[in-house]
Design an enzyme around this catalytic site. Sequence first.
Site, short mmCIF file in Angstrom:
data_model
loop_
_atom_site.label_atom_id
_atom_site.label_comp_id
_atom_site.label_asym_id
_atom_site.label_seq_id
_atom_site.Cartn_x
_atom_site.Cartn_y
_atom_site.Cartn_z
N ASP A 201 19.55 24.71 14.39
CA ASP A 201 19.07 25.73 13.46
C ASP A 201 20.13 26.13 12.44
OD1 ASP A 201 20.65 26.98 15.38
OD2 ASP A 201 19.13 28.41 16.03
N ASP B 8 27.28 28.00 11.98
CA ASP B 8 27.90 29.30 11.71
C ASP B 8 29.42 29.09 11.76
OD1 ASP B 8 28.50 31.97 11.51
OD2 ASP B 8 27.77 32.53 13.47
#
Length: 188
Positions: free
Chosen positions: A97, A100
């Site tokens: 997804d 980061d």
Amino acid sequence: MTPGRILLTQEQIRARVRELGGSITRHYRGRRPIFLGVMNGALFFLADLLRAVDLDDTEISCVGLASYAGTKSTGKLRGLDALGKSFRGRHVLIVDDIFDTGRTLSALAARLKKLGAAEVKICVLLEKRRRHEVAVKPEWVGFKIADEFVVGYGLDYEGRYRGLRQVRVLDPKGKIYRQLTPDGELPP
Ligand code: IMP
Ligand code: MG
């Protein structure tokens, strides 16, 4: 902590996933890649991406990895040992997804290499604009976003809001919605 401002609409996601699928198709044409989804966050993205990829001979596998507690990365990654299948000599596309700090996917890529993968590439729906703490970079990125905590389309806050159709920014002071509409949207 509730879903706030819409960052990406269903239409934006759909259009971009189609483009990524085209590019990934061109890269793997004539080869037999394994698509390795990082669960649970990659659930919707992996399925939609695979429908946008036009290759006959693909394998799909999943691994459950977690490092977050609330909105903070703990730095401790759980789940790598469960990588069951054989990756020796294989072309692996990791699908997740969000990129980061990058620590999750860099650790996963390193493990796949150690297991003998011939090529490891990364495709993420989102990449946060921040200082990444690792050397690996995703080859395919759907959207670069600001360094904000987002939910929806698979992304969660403590397990919640994964089923939202859009990607939304988590709002610390937001109104509590107890119920979504039948379409899975937030009520007006
Ligand atoms: P990294 O190891 O810091 O790159 O973290 C990656 C993982 O943290 C992702 O696979 C997500 O599960 C989770 N994560 C990071 N940022 C967010 C966010 O904004 N919303 C939801 N999950 C996130
Ligand atoms: Mg994840």
